[in-house]
Design an enzyme around this catalytic site. Structure first.
Site, PDB file in Angstrom:
ATOM      1  N   HIS A 166      85.453  20.261  19.540  1.00 30.30           N
ATOM      2  CA  HIS A 166      85.927  20.335  18.158  1.00 30.30           C
ATOM      3  C   HIS A 166      86.416  21.751  17.834  1.00 30.30           C
ATOM      4  O   HIS A 166      87.482  21.929  17.234  1.00 30.30           O
ATOM      5  CB  HIS A 166      84.809  19.950  17.190  1.00 30.30           C
ATOM      6  CG  HIS A 166      84.666  18.482  16.965  1.00 30.30           C
ATOM      7  ND1 HIS A 166      84.305  17.609  17.967  1.00 30.30           N
ATOM      8  CD2 HIS A 166      84.840  17.726  15.845  1.00 30.30           C
ATOM      9  CE1 HIS A 166      84.255  16.382  17.467  1.00 30.30           C
ATOM     10  NE2 HIS A 166      84.576  16.417  16.196  1.00 30.30           N
ATOM     11  N   HIS A 176      75.930  21.306  18.664  1.00 36.24           N
ATOM     12  CA  HIS A 176      76.407  22.325  19.594  1.00 36.24           C
ATOM     13  C   HIS A 176      75.543  23.571  19.491  1.00 36.24           C
ATOM     14  O   HIS A 176      75.065  23.929  18.393  1.00 36.24           O
ATOM     15  CB  HIS A 176      77.860  22.716  19.297  1.00 36.24           C
ATOM     16  CG  HIS A 176      78.871  21.864  19.983  1.00 36.24           C
ATOM     17  ND1 HIS A 176      78.988  21.795  21.354  1.00 36.24           N
ATOM     18  CD2 HIS A 176      79.815  21.027  19.480  1.00 36.24           C
ATOM     19  CE1 HIS A 176      79.971  20.955  21.660  1.00 36.24           C
ATOM     20  NE2 HIS A 176      80.478  20.470  20.547  1.00 36.24           N
TER      21      HIS A 176
END
Length: 237
Positions: free
Chosen positions: A150, A199
């Protein structure tokens, strides 16, 4: 000032900009591989844990700071780095460039985004880093963790879109506006990935570094193609 001296000054500015961009591209690539090396050696674990837990209520890693409204906002922001949204936005800008008779820029943009997506996927498969298990995930994830897809694709897409749109715009203030918006959105997407616990912070830093280097590289390629007459000249240059 004579025409010759004006041309000489312009050439020096162009060469300086190109050199600076090359240095930044090299710096971004170096930063990515430095982070990758530290990650593989386990040197980033303490940093990653500290930042991740700082975004959680003390004593309760299941509860993100800021309350439910902030968590919903972060889910909305993280969607700006998703494949569907990025593909849709890219398609719209490609169509705009075609309407503006910027066919070369449109083709370069499409190839850039597709290439960036491929590179991101290959690196994820190569490093195969597990997702954080320190806190619950705030959104569904399907791939490996390093680098953050992303974050990288937000940098690749939004920064490249800003570059291409700026090339088709004469007003300098509008060019700057495109770039500032792209950087802010890219940063927000990366922060949202850490906030949602999907993440490690180093994943996001690596994604930003590689994505920014990719976008700057595209800018250099666009300038080279322009000099060869293979892409439309930048307006206002």
């Amino acid at each position: 000032m004579t025409a010759r001296s004006s041309l000489s000054a312009l050439t020096r500015r162009v060469e300086t900009a190109t050199l600076l961009a090359l240095i930044l591209v090299a710096g971004g690539i170096w930063a990515f591989f430095a982070l990758a090396s530290e990650m593989l050696e386990g040197e980033l674990h303490a940093f990653d844990e500290t930042v991740l837990l700082a975004l959680r209520t003390p004593g309760d890693p299941t509860d993100p700071i800021g309350g439910p409204r902030l968590e919903v906002a972060m889910r909305d922001l993280t969607a700006l780095g998703g494949a569907v949204i990025l593909t849709l936005i890219t398609a719209c800008v490609v169509f705009y460039l075609l309407l503006a008779r910027q066919r070369g820029a449109a083709l370069l943009l499409a190839l850039t985004i597709a290439g960036g997506s491929l590179v991101s996927t290959l690196f994820k498969m190569g490093f195969d880093r597990p997702r954080p298990d320190l806190v619950p995930h705030g959104t569904e994830v399907l791939t490996a963790s390093f680098p953050s897809g992303h974050s990288m694709m937000a940098a690749v897409t939004y920064l490249t879109l800003a570059v291409m749109l700026a090339r088709a715009e004469r007003a300098r203030r509008i060019k700057v506006f495109y770039l500032v918006v792209a950087m802010v959105v890219t940063m927000l997407v990366g922060v949202s990935r850490v906030y949602l616990g999907v993440h490690w912070p180093s994943d996001v830093l690596a994604g930003w570094a590689l994505g920014a280097a990719w976008a700057l590289g595209v800018w250099l390629i666009a300038r080279a193609l322009e000099r060869r007459g293979q892409i439309e000249p930048e307006k206002g240059s």
